[in-house]
Each structure stands twice: as structure tokens, then as C-alpha cells.
Write a protein that holds these residues in place. Sequence first.
Motif, PDB file in Angstrom:
ATOM      1  N   UNK A   1      74.497  19.941  29.862  1.00 38.49           N
ATOM      2  CA  UNK A   1      75.678  20.726  29.515  1.00 38.49           C
ATOM      3  C   UNK A   1      75.638  22.042  30.277  1.00 38.49           C
ATOM      4  N   UNK A   2      76.819  22.666  30.386  1.00 41.00           N
ATOM      5  CA  UNK A   2      76.929  23.961  31.056  1.00 41.00           C
ATOM      6  C   UNK A   2      77.137  25.030  29.973  1.00 41.00           C
ATOM      7  N   UNK A   3      76.167  25.969  29.905  1.00 43.35           N
ATOM      8  CA  UNK A   3      76.207  27.078  28.934  1.00 43.35           C
ATOM      9  C   UNK A   3      76.018  28.379  29.701  1.00 43.35           C
ATOM     10  N   UNK A   4      76.972  29.314  29.526  1.00 46.11           N
ATOM     11  CA  UNK A   4      76.918  30.604  30.241  1.00 46.11           C
ATOM     12  C   UNK A   4      76.874  30.419  31.756  1.00 46.11           C
ATOM     13  N   UNK A   5      77.557  29.345  32.216  1.00 45.46           N
ATOM     14  CA  UNK A   5      77.587  29.095  33.647  1.00 45.46           C
ATOM     15  C   UNK A   5      76.314  28.498  34.192  1.00 45.46           C
ATOM     16  N   UNK A   6      75.388  28.105  33.311  1.00 38.89           N
ATOM     17  CA  UNK A   6      74.123  27.542  33.752  1.00 38.89           C
ATOM     18  C   UNK A   6      74.011  26.095  33.257  1.00 38.89           C
ATOM     19  N   UNK A   7      73.272  25.286  33.994  1.00 33.38           N
ATOM     20  CA  UNK A   7      73.082  23.877  33.652  1.00 33.38           C
ATOM     21  C   UNK A   7      71.818  23.770  32.792  1.00 33.38           C
ATOM     22  N   UNK A   8      71.997  23.279  31.570  1.00 34.03           N
ATOM     23  CA  UNK A   8      70.884  23.180  30.615  1.00 34.03           C
ATOM     24  C   UNK A   8      70.731  21.732  30.143  1.00 34.03           C
ATOM     25  N   UNK A   9      69.513  21.380  29.842  1.00 37.17           N
ATOM     26  CA  UNK A   9      69.207  20.102  29.184  1.00 37.17           C
ATOM     27  C   UNK A   9      69.499  20.295  27.704  1.00 37.17           C
ATOM     28  N   UNK A  10      70.317  19.430  27.115  1.00 37.97           N
ATOM     29  CA  UNK A  10      70.717  19.607  25.721  1.00 37.97           C
ATOM     30  C   UNK A  10      70.317  18.377  24.922  1.00 37.97           C
ATOM     31  N   UNK A  11      70.197  18.594  23.619  1.00 39.61           N
ATOM     32  CA  UNK A  11      69.822  17.515  22.714  1.00 39.61           C
ATOM     33  C   UNK A  11      70.672  17.642  21.460  1.00 39.61           C
ATOM     34  N   UNK A  12      71.264  16.482  21.022  1.00 38.68           N
ATOM     35  CA  UNK A  12      72.155  16.484  19.857  1.00 38.68           C
ATOM     36  C   UNK A  12      71.791  15.333  18.936  1.00 38.68           C
ATOM     37  N   UNK A  13      72.127  15.503  17.664  1.00 40.06           N
ATOM     38  CA  UNK A  13      71.821  14.460  16.684  1.00 40.06           C
ATOM     39  C   UNK A  13      72.738  13.258  16.826  1.00 40.06           C
ATOM     40  N   UNK A  14      73.920  13.458  17.384  1.00 40.84           N
ATOM     41  CA  UNK A  14      74.881  12.365  17.570  1.00 40.84           C
ATOM     42  C   UNK A  14      75.277  12.323  19.033  1.00 40.84           C
TER      43      UNK A  14
ATOM     44  N   UNK B   1      82.883  17.245  26.078  1.00 38.43           N
ATOM     45  CA  UNK B   1      82.906  17.732  24.692  1.00 38.43           C
ATOM     46  C   UNK B   1      82.383  19.172  24.632  1.00 38.43           C
ATOM     47  N   UNK B   2      82.979  19.931  23.731  1.00 44.25           N
ATOM     48  CA  UNK B   2      82.566  21.327  23.537  1.00 44.25           C
ATOM     49  C   UNK B   2      81.443  21.376  22.500  1.00 44.25           C
ATOM     50  N   UNK B   3      80.441  22.186  22.816  1.00 38.04           N
ATOM     51  CA  UNK B   3      79.250  22.245  21.958  1.00 38.04           C
ATOM     52  C   UNK B   3      78.916  23.694  21.619  1.00 38.04           C
ATOM     53  N   UNK B   4      78.072  23.842  20.604  1.00 35.26           N
ATOM     54  CA  UNK B   4      77.547  25.166  20.217  1.00 35.26           C
ATOM     55  C   UNK B   4      76.024  25.047  20.128  1.00 35.26           C
ATOM     56  N   UNK B   5      75.321  26.029  20.692  1.00 34.05           N
ATOM     57  CA  UNK B   5      73.859  26.026  20.711  1.00 34.05           C
ATOM     58  C   UNK B   5      73.341  26.469  19.354  1.00 34.05           C
ATOM     59  N   UNK B   6      72.429  25.706  18.782  1.00 38.67           N
ATOM     60  CA  UNK B   6      71.832  26.047  17.484  1.00 38.67           C
ATOM     61  C   UNK B   6      70.357  26.399  17.581  1.00 38.67           C
ATOM     62  N   UNK B   7      69.737  26.111  18.701  1.00 40.51           N
ATOM     63  CA  UNK B   7      68.323  26.419  18.848  1.00 40.51           C
ATOM     64  C   UNK B   7      67.859  26.155  20.254  1.00 40.51           C
ATOM     65  N   UNK B   8      66.625  26.574  20.509  1.00 38.24           N
ATOM     66  CA  UNK B   8      66.069  26.393  21.846  1.00 38.24           C
ATOM     67  C   UNK B   8      64.604  26.028  21.718  1.00 38.24           C
ATOM     68  N   UNK B   9      64.193  25.011  22.505  1.00 38.98           N
ATOM     69  CA  UNK B   9      62.795  24.577  22.568  1.00 38.98           C
ATOM     70  C   UNK B   9      62.426  24.472  24.036  1.00 38.98           C
ATOM     71  N   UNK B  10      61.888  25.550  24.579  1.00 35.74           N
ATOM     72  CA  UNK B  10      61.548  25.545  25.986  1.00 35.74           C
ATOM     73  C   UNK B  10      62.794  25.518  26.838  1.00 35.74           C
ATOM     74  N   UNK B  11      62.922  24.451  27.646  1.00 36.88           N
ATOM     75  CA  UNK B  11      64.092  24.317  28.513  1.00 36.88           C
ATOM     76  C   UNK B  11      65.110  23.352  27.950  1.00 36.88           C
ATOM     77  N   UNK B  12      65.001  22.994  26.684  1.00 37.68           N
ATOM     78  CA  UNK B  12      65.933  22.077  26.026  1.00 37.68           C
ATOM     79  C   UNK B  12      66.634  22.821  24.906  1.00 37.68           C
ATOM     80  N   UNK B  13      67.981  22.686  24.852  1.00 37.52           N
ATOM     81  CA  UNK B  13      68.771  23.361  23.826  1.00 37.52           C
ATOM     82  C   UNK B  13      69.209  22.349  22.782  1.00 37.52           C
ATOM     83  N   UNK B  14      69.111  22.749  21.504  1.00 34.64           N
ATOM     84  CA  UNK B  14      69.679  21.953  20.422  1.00 34.64           C
ATOM     85  C   UNK B  14      71.129  22.353  20.252  1.00 34.64           C
ATOM     86  N   UNK B  15      72.014  21.378  20.242  1.00 31.61           N
ATOM     87  CA  UNK B  15      73.448  21.663  20.194  1.00 31.61           C
ATOM     88  C   UNK B  15      74.110  20.783  19.144  1.00 31.61           C
ATOM     89  N   UNK B  16      75.295  21.209  18.743  1.00 31.24           N
ATOM     90  CA  UNK B  16      76.171  20.413  17.875  1.00 31.24           C
ATOM     91  C   UNK B  16      77.574  20.499  18.458  1.00 31.24           C
TER      92      UNK B  16
END
Length: 489
Positions: free
Chosen positions: A443-456, A462-477
Motif C-alpha cells: 500500500x501507499x502511505x504518505x507517498x511511500x510504499x509499505x508492506x501492509x497486513x490486514x485481517x481480511x 481500497x482505502x486503509x488506515x494504519x493501526x500499528x507498526x511492526x518493523x517494516x510491516x504496517x497493520x491496517x484496516x
Amino acid sequence: MPRLASTPLVRPPTRLRMWLSHCAAAFLVLLACAAIAHAAAPTRQDVVVIPVVGAISPASADFITRSLTRAANTGAQLAVIELDTPGGLDVSMRQIIKAILASPIPVAAFIAPGGARAASAGTYIVYASHIAAMAPGTNLGAATPIQLGAPGLAAPEPKRPSEAGKGAASAPATETQSTETRKQIDDAAAYIRGLAQLRGRNAAWAEQAVREAVSLSASEALAQHVVDLTARDLPDLLTKLDGRIVETATGPHKLATSHAQVVTFEPDWRSHFLAVVTDPNVALILLTIGMYGLFFEFANPGFVLPGVAGAICLLVGLFALQLLPISYTGLALIFLGIAFLIAEAFLPTFGTLGFGGIVAFAAGALMLIDTDQPGYGVPLPTVAAISAAGAVFVFFVSSFAYRARRRPVVTGGEALVGSVGEVIDAALAPADEESTGASVGWARVHGERWRVRAAAPLAAGAHIRVTGRHGLVLDVVSTEEPQQRGVSP
């Protein structure tokens, strides 16, 4: 045999030699004129007048001491201290008396006309002088020392006429006084009695002025041999002193004052400077400015001006306190209070340190000057004003700090939490999905390419919101997930 050529001496030009000879001749003429003028000078010496108005303070002590030294160095035959004082500090008074006793020229204390007085410390100075004089309408006395460091102790009450000479009747009053008070009064009485015996004046009344705080007018003082003479003004005093022989530390001096030239020594810049900085209010303000100036300089290195001004004010304030009778407990409380106020800006105490600092500063300011002498001490309005300024400082600093703590983080990894973005690649990683049970993509967050992880699973775009960060992986919903849950059948 050939002659060796000698190097000729280099002589200055003719004009330069003539100029030097003319300068030397002019210098010799000036020396001759000075010698003739000195030989023709009148033998009558000057009379120096040293005016002293107000409380006896470190500034007035410095002024009188330096003026007596200057008068002796210039060859004056008499120094007249014109007094109009309600009293002053004991240390400054004793410094003046030492200078008078050691003076090689006679010193006359003259309570100047116009309703002047020489109360408390001024009485001691009058008794210490070689000549004591008063103008009509003036008074002296009330020489009881003010208790230092004991504001609650009152001065001894004067005896009633019926109690005069009754030692037993005065015993109960003496018993009510503290030991420290009796020691101070006994010391002051012995001091002024010694001065009276040295000058041949009324020692009994001097001791009474200390123990019973009595006073005398000019005519009464002359009748009781407390002073040597009365005079209408300075010219009348000089006329009456003409031909008198006065014994000083260097021997007898015969005065010739009837037609002497009078020179008045006015306070110079040093005396005015000492008078300003030794004011307890000014000293306290200088200390406060100095501490706050150094605080701002240490908190913001490179401003320079707060540090320079703070260091100067702090040193001048400490110099003034060195000349004043201070309570070191009060000074320690002032520094402690300022330290608490400064610490309030750095520690999350929510006003606790600031309130304690204001209380400590106010208590220290009230205790700072260790004397009840009139004209000294820090008044309550000054303490209240400086404490209020400190409270305002603490309020603004604490409010700024509180708002800064509540402000959202705008930099670093913590700033990503709560940010929104867009899924650009929803391809799943089977290994990650099997191990974590989550869909992984990009996903693209703040103009940067991030590895994201979601429960679904998330679709591309799709538009997402960041809920947490684990290293270089973002938890999103998904941002649409709450709305979808709200419209369930």
C-alpha cells in the motif's frame, strides 16, 4: 698608511632639535612658576564638608571613608560631616567610626540646620567625632540597637521618672528580655560609653540613650555636655572653631577656620551605584533576573544576551548581598524556589514544583534581610509582585508544555499510526497467510510504499488506515469496514 673612514654620527634635524629645546625650556618655566605659586600660597588650609543624608548604609560608609582619606591626602585641616540620619546598619556605622578614630585630621560631626537629626547610629558617630556640634531645632539620641534576626522582640521601654535610680524596679523588665537582646544592648552601651570617655563627653547619658532610647534637643545636649557647641550654620560653626586645638591620632592640631575655604565632597558615581544596588529590593530583583537569564541561556544555547545579562545581574546581586545583613536561610530558599520554578518547565509535575517554588521564593524573600532597621527589608508588595511574575512564568511554561505533549506526533514511525493510505497490490503471500492468518500486500502511505497486513483480504485501490507498526510491516484496516458493518441486513 691609509686612514680608515669613520661613520659620521647621525644627528636629528635642526628643526627637531629646536623644537625639543623649546619644550624643555617651557617645562622648566612651568616648574619655576609652580614653585613660586606654592611658595606664595596661603598657609590657611581648606575645610572639607561631607554631607550625609538618609540611613547609614554600605554606600554612605564607603563615601565617608573615602572622603576622609581624600581630605587627609589633600591637606585639609578639618573634615565636617553634616549629619541628617534616622540611623542605619551597625556594620556600616562601625566602619565609619573606625575611619574617624584613625583620621589624621580633626573630624567634626555637625547635625545640620533645618530640623535634621542624628538618631540611633548617628548618635554613635557624633560621639566618635573629635568635635560634636548641633544646630538649633535638631536632636540626637534613641540609640537602642534594633534586634537583628528577631523581629518579634521590642525595644526596651524608657524608664519612668519615678523608677530612675531604682535598680530593683527595673529587674523584671530585664528578665523579660531574651539573652541575645541583653547582650546586644550591653555591647552597644559599652561601645558608646567608651567613645564618650575617649572624647570626654557625658558617658552616663550616652548609656541611657542606648538602654532607654532617650533623645535630646540641641540646647539640652549642650547643657548636659553631650555635644561641644551649637551653631546656627556652617559659617558660624567655623567661626566658633577658629583657634581650637584638637587632639587626633597624629597629635594636636590647631584650627584656623574663620576664613578657610570650604570644599564640599559630593557623592560620586561609585557612591550612587552602591546606594542603588544595596537596596534590598534591587538586590532581590537582580538575583531573580540573573537566575532566569542563565536558565534561558542554558535552555537555548547561542542566544548569548540572556546569559551575559543574567551573569552580570547575578554577580552584582551577590555583591550587594555581601554588603547587607542577610539571612542565609532566606537566600537558600530563594535559590530553591527559583530552581523549582525552572524544573517545572522540564518535569511533568502539573504545577506541583511551580507552586512549591513560589512558596519557597516568597518565604525566602521575606526572610532575606536580617534586620528590622527602618529603610531595610524587602516590602511585601515587592515580594508579591516578583512571586506573581514567577507564577505567570510557570503558568505559561506549563501550558505550553501540556499542549506540546497533547500535540500529535508528526515525525518518526509513531506518526504513521492513524494515517490513511491506498492498497496498490493485494497479492497474497501464502507463506505469510498460513503462518499469520492475515492477508499481506502493498500500500501507499504518505507517498511511500509499505508492506501492509490486514485481517481480511483487501482489493487493490481500497482505502486503509494504519493501526500499528511492526518493523517494516504496517497493520491496517479498511476505512469502509465500519460503514459495512453498520448496514448489515
